[in-house]
Write an enzyme that holds these catalytic residues in place. Structure first.
Site, PDB file in Angstrom:
ATOM      1  CB  ALA A  66      -0.881  -0.025   1.241  1.00  0.00           C
ATOM      2  CD  GLU A 112      -2.591  -7.560   2.429  1.00  0.00           C
ATOM      3  OE1 GLU A 112      -2.275  -6.412   2.071  1.00  0.00           O
ATOM      4  OE2 GLU A 112      -3.226  -7.804   3.471  1.00  0.00           O
ATOM      5  CD  GLU A 132       1.417  -5.740   5.582  1.00  0.00           C
ATOM      6  OE1 GLU A 132       2.215  -6.634   5.921  1.00  0.00           O
ATOM      7  OE2 GLU A 132       0.718  -5.828   4.557  1.00  0.00           O
TER       8      GLU A 132
HETATM    9  N1  3HC Z   1       4.591   3.481  -0.058  1.00  0.00           N
HETATM   10  C1  3HC Z   1       5.050   4.705  -0.383  1.00  0.00           C
HETATM   11  N2  3HC Z   1       6.324   4.971  -0.698  1.00  0.00           N
HETATM   12  C2  3HC Z   1       7.166   3.929  -0.700  1.00  0.00           C
HETATM   13  C3  3HC Z   1       6.763   2.626  -0.365  1.00  0.00           C
HETATM   14  C4  3HC Z   1       5.399   2.407  -0.043  1.00  0.00           C
HETATM   15  N3  3HC Z   1       4.922   1.195   0.258  1.00  0.00           N
HETATM   16  N4  3HC Z   1       7.834   1.811  -0.430  1.00  0.00           N
HETATM   17  C5  3HC Z   1       8.874   2.589  -0.800  1.00  0.00           C
HETATM   18  N5  3HC Z   1       8.477   3.865  -0.952  1.00  0.00           N
HETATM   19  C6  3HC Z   1       9.275   5.013  -1.398  1.00  0.00           C
HETATM   20  C7  3HC Z   1      10.394   5.335  -0.421  1.00  0.00           C
HETATM   21  O1  3HC Z   1       9.928   6.215   0.586  1.00  0.00           O
HETATM   22  C8  3HC Z   1      11.418   5.979  -1.328  1.00  0.00           C
HETATM   23  O2  3HC Z   1      11.007   7.302  -1.547  1.00  0.00           O
HETATM   24  P1  3HC Z   1      12.110   8.463  -1.737  1.00  0.00           P
HETATM   25  O3  3HC Z   1      12.924   8.055  -2.929  1.00  0.00           O
HETATM   26  O4  3HC Z   1      11.296   9.670  -1.923  1.00  0.00           O
HETATM   27  O5  3HC Z   1      12.911   8.466  -0.471  1.00  0.00           O
HETATM   28  C9  3HC Z   1      11.250   5.218  -2.637  1.00  0.00           C
HETATM   29  O6  3HC Z   1       9.953   4.628  -2.567  1.00  0.00           O
HETATM   30  C10 3HC Z   1      12.265   4.115  -2.852  1.00  0.00           C
HETATM   31  O7  3HC Z   1      12.283   3.280  -1.692  1.00  0.00           O
HETATM   32  P2  3HC Z   1      13.638   2.765  -1.036  1.00  0.00           P
HETATM   33  O8  3HC Z   1      14.615   3.881  -0.967  1.00  0.00           O
HETATM   34  O9  3HC Z   1      13.264   2.061   0.204  1.00  0.00           O
HETATM   35  O10 3HC Z   1      14.119   1.758  -2.180  1.00  0.00           O
HETATM   36  P3  3HC Z   1      14.846   0.361  -2.026  1.00  0.00           P
HETATM   37  O11 3HC Z   1      15.033  -0.119  -3.402  1.00  0.00           O
HETATM   38  O12 3HC Z   1      16.001   0.464  -1.109  1.00  0.00           O
HETATM   39  O13 3HC Z   1      13.780  -0.604  -1.284  1.00  0.00           O
HETATM   40  C11 3HC Z   1      11.659  -1.667  -0.889  1.00  0.00           C
HETATM   41  C12 3HC Z   1      12.593  -0.956  -1.920  1.00  0.00           C
HETATM   42  C13 3HC Z   1      12.312  -2.965  -0.417  1.00  0.00           C
HETATM   43  C14 3HC Z   1      10.370  -1.969  -1.569  1.00  0.00           C
HETATM   44  C15 3HC Z   1      11.433  -0.750   0.325  1.00  0.00           C
HETATM   45  O14 3HC Z   1      11.094   0.538  -0.141  1.00  0.00           O
HETATM   46  C16 3HC Z   1      10.363  -1.187   1.262  1.00  0.00           C
HETATM   47  O15 3HC Z   1      10.571  -2.052   2.069  1.00  0.00           O
HETATM   48  N6  3HC Z   1       9.170  -0.553   1.174  1.00  0.00           N
HETATM   49  C17 3HC Z   1       8.103  -0.717   2.105  1.00  0.00           C
HETATM   50  C18 3HC Z   1       7.431  -2.051   2.003  1.00  0.00           C
HETATM   51  C19 3HC Z   1       6.281  -2.121   2.972  1.00  0.00           C
HETATM   52  O16 3HC Z   1       6.394  -1.849   4.139  1.00  0.00           O
HETATM   53  N7  3HC Z   1       5.119  -2.512   2.462  1.00  0.00           N
HETATM   54  C20 3HC Z   1       3.945  -2.623   3.239  1.00  0.00           C
HETATM   55  C21 3HC Z   1       3.163  -1.360   3.175  1.00  0.00           C
HETATM   56  S1  3HC Z   1       1.748  -1.390   4.219  1.00  0.00           S
HETATM   57  C22 3HC Z   1       0.606  -2.317   3.371  1.00  0.00           C
HETATM   58  O17 3HC Z   1       0.890  -2.782   2.317  1.00  0.00           O
HETATM   59  C23 3HC Z   1      -0.712  -2.456   4.028  1.00  0.00           C
HETATM   60  C24 3HC Z   1      -1.558  -3.451   3.330  1.00  0.00           C
HETATM   61  O18 3HC Z   1      -1.581  -4.615   4.070  1.00  0.00           O
HETATM   62  C25 3HC Z   1      -2.967  -2.948   3.126  1.00  0.00           C
END
Ligand code: 3HC
Ligand code: NAI
Length: 710
Positions: A66, A112, A132
């Site tokens: 998300a 998901e 999450e």
């Molecule tokens: N939402 C919004 N922005 C995101 C994002 C997300 N899920 N994931 C990454 N970004 C953004 C980062 O903030 C970053 O922004 P910036 O360049 O402005 O700083 C950009 O994308 C690139 O991210 P990274 O610098 O982290 O890039 P990497 O290549 O090092 O890593 C990744 C990529 C492994 C995908 C890492 O970004 C990550 O772990 N992201 C989060 C994953 C996560 O927590 N997902 C769950 C979200 S909650 C959810 O899904 C709820 C659902 O159950 C309904």
């Protein structure tokens, strides 16, 4: 085949439709993406030529989840996540088989989404996960309900409660994936789709065979809850995630989804989630330095050298080797070098014994560490990290020598924890190449790297070190060149208050317990014992002549040191330690404290755990406010990240500055004023704290408007 949203595209490869999500950089499910997928499903369902479809991500990844930025915008208490849940039902009900084709990561909402497809294929390098909990929430689009149906209860609980990613091979073995595809993912996925086209499409939500029985599952949930309470102490999300997976085993799918959504909403509105989302973006924000743009050219760091193979030098050499960078390790004489290498080998052997590293990995890394005496071989390296004893004259000698032997363009870094980078830089003819890289002990474990900017440090050198931090698996935070830099400068007042509290009668265990219960990894007195009480004692002795005799200072640690009680290394400090360095209380210390405080005339009183926490944590905050105002840290977030990764501050409280913001700076300021009246000059409120409190503002919103001061 055109979808209204420009974030999703549909194309055709014969009878197979390919839906591509195109929302750079990580294809998060931002507004427009779910709608686009829903529309694409409708289009292909209505197209009689299409027999099956592939769902994939454009660019470097499938879907990272998300859109986390959207969470911050949600301020009301209404239930969230149902739109995505609806989309996933629609996908699962699609009469034509859908194949999710995963490269990069399928995290959170991304996994998901994939689980609502009928099949999942992936590149061998892909990863899947439900991270999450790291954001203080739980999966909110039926992840806790579909994952146990694919992977079984034990794996689903582990993934949802711990949040760790799972590599493609393991995901295949556990049933999350159906096939790995070497080479071109799109072509392989289309080929797979052709094979299953026309066959019945299995719906994950109807696959109940892996849900187990209550008897079988009970120990899984019991152990998971125990682990969560120990390893994710103080957090609610991991327990909520376990409850939601348990619900999948007890209720029909729809009810389970409802259960999950309620817990998801509760978590989303928690302080824990706000703090952890702040940490997620904070970790990425610290890499951004306003006056060092992204395009700043980087210097190559292909080979490094470390001077000094003591506690820090040995660890730093391991850090380089672990990242695949060959490193020279220099000492003054052979016995010191042998000791240093023996420590490195012992450290690696421990990691192998604990199963963290393989023999093969260690063998390869050890080959990258090249011992040397003096500065032999230094003429070829790209970067040197100096980690000799803490003393200005010695450091200057070493840097003058480095200036002589190193080629032009080499980064000359010091690991000093207290000395001025500028003064060290002046002993060279190239101060623009001198920088502080302040690793934390143990250097091969702790993730924080304070990168200290000297007055003349060049932007290229800063940019290279920030980039290098990432390569070394560290979180680099740029700080200014003040005494103690950011972390240790704040730690001083924190530990000072802990000692005052003990001297006023709070009790050693009571002080440590109050801060441990607050969430700190260790209490401040136990931390002193671990680091060695003698370190500060030696420094204080050296600077005693500069102390103002009218300002109160703690004395108990000096007296403990005078008795040879340096902490763990001597078997006794605030606590006493057995051979395995396990702490137990030592009745001798309260007796000594009684004697010392009576003699010093310190009145004894009963002290609440609230006072213990407020005095220690607000001492951090007040000093943090000064640092911020003086520009030695770029943002409050930078201070928070330093405390989370270097000092065991609980991540679910977001860091000291975030914590103060959430308490309310007016409340914090009033409490600091109260301490000022009660305890005197050391508690003078920082002007920035006073200013922000009076304006109803926060540290998070404060910008110094300039780069970090050197
Ligand atoms: N939402 C919004 N922005 C995101 C994002 C997300 N899920 N994931 C990454 N970004 C953004 C980062 O903030 C970053 O922004 P910036 O360049 O402005 O700083 C950009 O994308 C690139 O991210 P990274 O610098 O982290 O890039 P990497 O290549 O090092 O890593 C990744 C990529 C492994 C995908 C890492 O970004 C990550 O772990 N992201 C989060 C994953 C996560 O927590 N997902 C769950 C979200 S909650 C959810 O899904 C709820 C659902 O159950 C309904
Ligand atoms: P240490 O005493 O364990 O090791 C220092 C090593 O430097 C010794 O092995 C010594 O033989 C060697 N050395 C001295 N002069 C040398 C020279 N001219 N050439 C090559 N080697 C030489 O010290 P430690 O704890 O590793 O500290 C090193 C530096 O790291 C200090 O500046 C310290 O302030 C800093 N630091 C220490 C931390 C800690 O927790 N120990 C944490 C962060 C920084």
């Amino acid at each position: 085949m055109t979808v209204t949203s420009n974030l999703v595209q549909v194309s055709k490869d014969g009878e197979i439709a390919v839906i591509t999500i195109n929302n750079p950089p990580v294809n998060a499910l931002s507004p427009g993406v779910p709608e686009g997928i829903a529309e694409a499903i409708e289009i292909l369902a209505a197209d009689s030529q299409v027999k099956a479809a592939v769902l994939m991500g454009a660019g470097k990844t499938f879907v990272a989840g998300a859109d986390i930025k959207e969470f911050g915008k949600i301020t009301s208490g209404e239930r969230r996540g149902s739109e995505l849940v609806e989309l996933l039902l629609k996908m699962e009900d699609c009469p034509k088989p859908l194949v999710a084709a995963i490269h990069g990561t399928a995290f959170g909402g991304g996994l998901e989404l994939a689980m609502a497809a009928h099949y999942r294929v992936a590149n061998p390098g892909a990863q899947v996960g439900q991270p999450e909990v790291r954001l203080g929430i739980i999966p909110g689009a039926a992840g806790t309900q579909r994952l146990p149906r694919l992977a079984g209860v034990a794996k689903a609980v582990e993934m949802c409660a711990e949040g760790n990613p799972v590599k493609a091979g393991e995901a295949l073995a556990s049933g999350i994936l159906d096939r790995l595809i070497d080479g071109d993912l799109r072509a392989g996925a289309v080929e797979f789709a052709r094979q299953i086209a026309g066959k019945p499409a299995p719906k994950t939500r109807e696959r109940n065979e892996k849900l187990g029985t209550p008897e079988h599952n009970a120990p899984i949930f019991r152990t998971a809850r125990q682990n969560a309470r120990n390893k994710q102490r103080g957090m609610i999300a991991p327990l909520a995630a376990i409850d939601a997976v348990e619900a999948a085993t007890l209720m029909p799918f729809e009810q389970g989804c409802d259960f999950e959504r309620n817990r998801f909403t509760e978590c989303l509105f928690s302080e824990e989630s706000k703090a952890l989302i702040h940490v997620f973006f904070g970790e990425r924000e610290v890499a951004k330095i306003p006056d060092v743009p992204k395009e700043t050219p980087l210097l190559p760091v292909r080979a490094a050298a470390v001077v000094g193979a003591g506690t820090m030098g040995g660890g730093i050499a391991m850090v380089f080797a672990n990242a695949g960078i060959p490193v020279l390790l220099a000492e003054v004489d052979q016995p010191a070098l042998d000791r240093g290498l023996a420590n490195i080998r012992r450290n690696y052997a421990n990691s192998v014994r604990k199963g963290r590293l393989t023999e093969q990995f260690v063998h390869e890394r050890l080959k990258l560490i090249q011992p040397t005496l003096g500065f032999d071989g230094f003429s070829t390296v790209d970067m040197v990290v100096e980690a000799v004893f803490e003393g200005m004259e010695l450091k200057k000698q070493v840097f003058a020598e480095l200036d002589r032997v190193c080629k032009p363009g080499v980064i000359l870094a010091t690991n000093t924890s207290t000395l001025s980078i500028d003064e060290i830089a002046r002993s060279t003819s190239r101060p623009e190449f001198v920088i502080g890289t302040h690793f934390f002990s143990p250097a091969n474990v702790m993730r924080l790297l304070e990168i200290v900017r000297g007055r003349e440090t060049s932007k290229e050198v800063i940019a290279t070190c920030m980039q290098l931090a990432k390569k070394l698996g560290k979180v680099g935070v740029l700080v200014g060149n003040c005494r103690g830099f950011v972390g240790n400068r704040m730690f001083g007042p924190y530990r000072r208050e802990a000692q005052f509290l003990v001297e006023e009668g709070a009790g050693i265990e009571a002080v440590d317990k109050a801060l441990f219960d607050f969430g700190m990894a260790m209490g401040p007195l136990a931390t002193g014992d671990l680091a060695g009480l003698d370190v500060g004692w030696r420094i204080r002795k050296e600077y005693r002549h500069l102390e103002d005799p009218h300002v109160r200072r703690p004395f108990a640690e000096d007296k403990l040191c005078e008795l040879g009680r340096f902490g763990q290394k001597t078997g006794a400090g605030w606590y006493r330690y057995d051979e395995q360095r396990r702490a137990e209380s030592d009745p001798a210390v309260p007796a000594l404290l009684k004697e010392w405080t009576e003699k010093a005339g310190v009145p004894q009183r009963v002290i609440s755990s609230d006072e213990i926490v407020d005095r220690c944590i607000y001492a951090l905050v007040n000093e943090g406010a000064r640092i911020l105002e003086q520009g030695y840290a770029l943002r409050a977030t930078d201070i928070d990240i330093i405390y989370l990764y270097g000092y065991g501050f609980p991540s679910y409280r977001g860091g000291p500055m975030w914590y103060a913001d959430r308490v309310g700076l007016d409340k914090v300021y009033n409490r600091v004023c109260g301490f000022h009246r009660q305890f005197g000059a050391l508690w003078e409120p920082a002007p920035l704290l006073e200013q922000l409190a009076s304006q109803g503002k926060t540290f998070s919103g404060f910008q110094t408007g300039r780069g970090v001061a050197a």
